[in-house]
Design a protein around this motif. Structure first.
Motif, PDB file in Angstrom:
ATOM      1  N   VAL A 104      55.578  47.630  23.349  1.00 35.18           N
ATOM      2  CA  VAL A 104      56.576  46.672  22.976  1.00 35.18           C
ATOM      3  C   VAL A 104      56.148  45.180  23.465  1.00 35.18           C
ATOM      4  N   TYR A 105      55.381  45.023  24.630  1.00 41.51           N
ATOM      5  CA  TYR A 105      55.230  44.035  25.184  1.00 41.51           C
ATOM      6  C   TYR A 105      53.615  43.733  25.253  1.00 41.51           C
ATOM      7  N   VAL A 106      53.004  44.337  24.351  1.00 43.86           N
ATOM      8  CA  VAL A 106      51.549  44.178  24.505  1.00 43.86           C
ATOM      9  C   VAL A 106      50.734  42.560  24.443  1.00 43.86           C
ATOM     10  N   TYR A 107      51.294  42.030  23.545  1.00 45.40           N
ATOM     11  CA  TYR A 107      50.960  40.813  23.190  1.00 45.40           C
ATOM     12  C   TYR A 107      51.335  39.864  24.637  1.00 45.40           C
ATOM     13  N   PRO A 108      52.327  39.746  25.001  1.00 50.40           N
ATOM     14  CA  PRO A 108      52.499  38.926  26.190  1.00 50.40           C
ATOM     15  C   PRO A 108      51.631  39.470  27.519  1.00 50.40           C
ATOM     16  N   VAL A 109      51.245  40.687  27.601  1.00 50.95           N
ATOM     17  CA  VAL A 109      50.392  41.185  28.520  1.00 50.95           C
ATOM     18  C   VAL A 109      48.984  40.780  28.388  1.00 50.95           C
ATOM     19  N   GLU A 110      48.598  40.866  27.061  1.00 52.10           N
ATOM     20  CA  GLU A 110      47.296  40.416  26.785  1.00 52.10           C
ATOM     21  C   GLU A 110      46.950  38.872  27.197  1.00 52.10           C
ATOM     22  N   LEU A 111      48.213  38.103  26.629  1.00 50.73           N
ATOM     23  CA  LEU A 111      48.224  36.560  27.096  1.00 50.73           C
ATOM     24  C   LEU A 111      48.298  36.251  28.368  1.00 50.73           C
ATOM     25  N   ALA A 112      48.950  37.128  29.199  1.00 49.06           N
ATOM     26  CA  ALA A 112      48.891  36.874  30.803  1.00 49.06           C
ATOM     27  C   ALA A 112      47.333  37.171  31.158  1.00 49.06           C
ATOM     28  N   SER A 113      46.646  38.156  30.666  1.00 45.30           N
ATOM     29  CA  SER A 113      45.387  38.765  31.058  1.00 45.30           C
ATOM     30  C   SER A 113      44.445  37.599  30.709  1.00 45.30           C
ATOM     31  N   VAL A 114      44.482  36.896  29.628  1.00 43.05           N
ATOM     32  CA  VAL A 114      43.491  35.945  29.030  1.00 43.05           C
ATOM     33  C   VAL A 114      43.874  34.606  30.224  1.00 43.05           C
ATOM     34  N   ILE A 115      45.140  34.162  30.634  1.00 40.74           N
ATOM     35  CA  ILE A 115      44.986  33.317  31.242  1.00 40.74           C
ATOM     36  C   ILE A 115      44.619  33.347  32.739  1.00 40.74           C
ATOM     37  N   LEU A 116      44.858  34.719  33.206  1.00 41.54           N
ATOM     38  CA  LEU A 116      44.264  34.977  34.540  1.00 41.54           C
ATOM     39  C   LEU A 116      42.864  34.976  34.465  1.00 41.54           C
ATOM     40  N   LEU A 117      42.174  35.423  33.415  1.00 42.91           N
ATOM     41  CA  LEU A 117      40.621  35.131  33.303  1.00 42.91           C
ATOM     42  C   LEU A 117      40.109  33.977  33.366  1.00 42.91           C
ATOM     43  N   VAL A 118      40.934  33.159  32.639  1.00 40.11           N
ATOM     44  CA  VAL A 118      40.553  31.630  32.580  1.00 40.11           C
ATOM     45  C   VAL A 118      40.706  30.921  33.952  1.00 40.11           C
ATOM     46  N   ALA A 119      41.682  31.364  34.724  1.00 38.69           N
ATOM     47  CA  ALA A 119      41.925  30.698  35.865  1.00 38.69           C
ATOM     48  C   ALA A 119      40.845  31.104  36.947  1.00 38.69           C
ATOM     49  N   ILE A 120      40.445  32.411  36.773  1.00 37.01           N
ATOM     50  CA  ILE A 120      39.212  32.938  37.500  1.00 37.01           C
ATOM     51  C   ILE A 120      37.792  32.222  37.248  1.00 37.01           C
ATOM     52  N   VAL A 121      37.526  31.944  35.991  1.00 36.57           N
ATOM     53  CA  VAL A 121      36.364  31.548  35.537  1.00 36.57           C
ATOM     54  C   VAL A 121      36.386  29.953  36.072  1.00 36.57           C
ATOM     55  N   ALA A 122      37.627  29.374  35.878  1.00 38.74           N
ATOM     56  CA  ALA A 122      37.666  28.117  36.347  1.00 38.74           C
ATOM     57  C   ALA A 122      37.547  27.962  37.935  1.00 38.74           C
ATOM     58  N   ALA A 123      38.174  28.869  38.899  1.00 36.97           N
ATOM     59  CA  ALA A 123      37.854  28.733  40.187  1.00 36.97           C
ATOM     60  C   ALA A 123      36.578  29.136  40.563  1.00 36.97           C
ATOM     61  N   ILE A 124      35.678  29.706  39.787  1.00 34.64           N
ATOM     62  CA  ILE A 124      34.369  30.227  40.115  1.00 34.64           C
ATOM     63  C   ILE A 124      33.402  28.694  40.011  1.00 34.64           C
ATOM     64  N   ARG A 125      33.932  28.372  38.660  1.00 36.10           N
ATOM     65  CA  ARG A 125      33.064  26.970  38.174  1.00 36.10           C
ATOM     66  C   ARG A 125      33.389  25.872  39.249  1.00 36.10           C
ATOM     67  N   LEU A 126      34.568  25.838  39.655  1.00 34.69           N
ATOM     68  CA  LEU A 126      35.044  24.619  40.632  1.00 34.69           C
ATOM     69  C   LEU A 126      33.935  25.047  42.101  1.00 34.69           C
ATOM     70  N   THR A 127      33.927  26.391  42.256  1.00 34.10           N
ATOM     71  CA  THR A 127      33.454  26.570  43.430  1.00 34.10           C
ATOM     72  C   THR A 127      32.001  26.281  43.650  1.00 34.10           C
ATOM     73  N   LEU A 128      31.285  26.782  42.485  1.00 30.52           N
ATOM     74  CA  LEU A 128      29.799  26.751  42.367  1.00 30.52           C
ATOM     75  C   LEU A 128      29.182  25.450  41.850  1.00 30.52           C
ATOM     76  N   ARG A 129      30.029  24.584  41.916  1.00 33.65           N
ATOM     77  CA  ARG A 129      29.540  23.257  41.329  1.00 33.65           C
ATOM     78  C   ARG A 129      28.505  22.405  42.286  1.00 33.65           C
ATOM     79  N   GLN A 130      27.656  21.785  41.682  1.00 31.99           N
ATOM     80  CA  GLN A 130      26.686  21.013  42.690  1.00 31.99           C
ATOM     81  C   GLN A 130      27.104  19.835  42.906  1.00 31.99           C
ATOM     82  N   ARG A 131      27.205  19.542  44.439  1.00 23.19           N
ATOM     83  CA  ARG A 131      27.655  18.401  44.849  1.00 23.19           C
ATOM     84  C   ARG A 131      26.652  17.715  45.775  1.00 23.19           C
TER      85      ARG A 131
END
Length: 225
Positions: free
Chosen positions: A143-170
């Protein structure tokens, strides 16, 4: 009042008090510990509502992993408490206004006139053969497969963004290129040996060196011996 209702009021009071302590403590470590208490109280309430799977997941995932991670992060950060409290009085009227508006909304939505057993009767008690985990998974992935998939994509984007901000060259950080490390060979790229002729100006080969330091250089440079 039955024993189950007594437990409900006890855990509800613990949860409310712990939530108030989370937003009122000055020490961030104490606030995180009180949040753990609030999660435990919420898990107990879910277990009383026959949602055992959600209660156990709240304890294992949030209290056992997420909040412990928050606690270690807060303890490792050098947080200036005085700086955090500097603008508290200035923003206090705005915070009080927002709190009053939220309280009015809660009373209007879930007040006794709109939220009670007459409007929302308690569901019938589930039987012993009901599998809570199976029914919850069936609802999530049908019943709630689309909201679950949308939440998983949002979490994946947040993880990738956190890793990108951490590994940036300063410029103030030391950075080693992993690709350059992998391409290193055992030849001249790795180490280079230089042949240097030995010198013996005093002709003291094989003699035992004098352990006392030579103070003449220190004296010529103006350094006290």
């Amino acid at each position: 009042m039955g024993f189950e209702k007594f437990l409900f009021y006890c855990f509800a009071a613990i949860t409310v008090v712990a939530a108030g302590m989370v937003i009122s403590r000055r020490n961030p470590v104490h606030a995180v510990l009180w949040m753990v208490v609030a999660f435990v109280g919420s898990a107990a309430l879910w277990i009383l509502l026959e949602a055992e799977f959600l209660g156990i997941v709240l304890i294992l995932v949030y209290v056992g992993a997420v909040m412990v991670l928050f606690l270690f992060v807060v303890m490792m950060l050098d947080i200036d408490i005085a700086t955090l409290r500097a603008g508290f009085i200035r923003y206090l009227p705005v915070g009080a206004l927002v709190a009053v508006v939220m309280l009015i909304e809660i009373v209007l939505v879930v007040g006794p006139a709109h939220f009670g057993l007459a409007d929302f009767p308690a569901p019938p008690a589930a039987g012993v053969a009901v599998d809570n985990t199976h029914d919850l998974g069936l609802l999530l992935y049908t019943v709630y497969v689309y909201p679950v998939e949308l939440a998983s994509v949002i979490l994946l984007v947040a993880i990738v963004a956190a890793i990108r901000l951490t590994l940036r060259q300063r410029p103030d950080n030391k950075f080693v290129n992993p690709a350059a490390q992998v391409r290193v060979k055992k030849g001249p790229d790795r180490i280079r040996i230089l042949k240097m002729a030995s010198e013996d100006p005093g002709g003291t080969a094989g003699a035992i060196p004098d352990p006392t330091p030579d103070l003449s250089l220190a004296e010529t440079k103006g350094v006290a011996p």
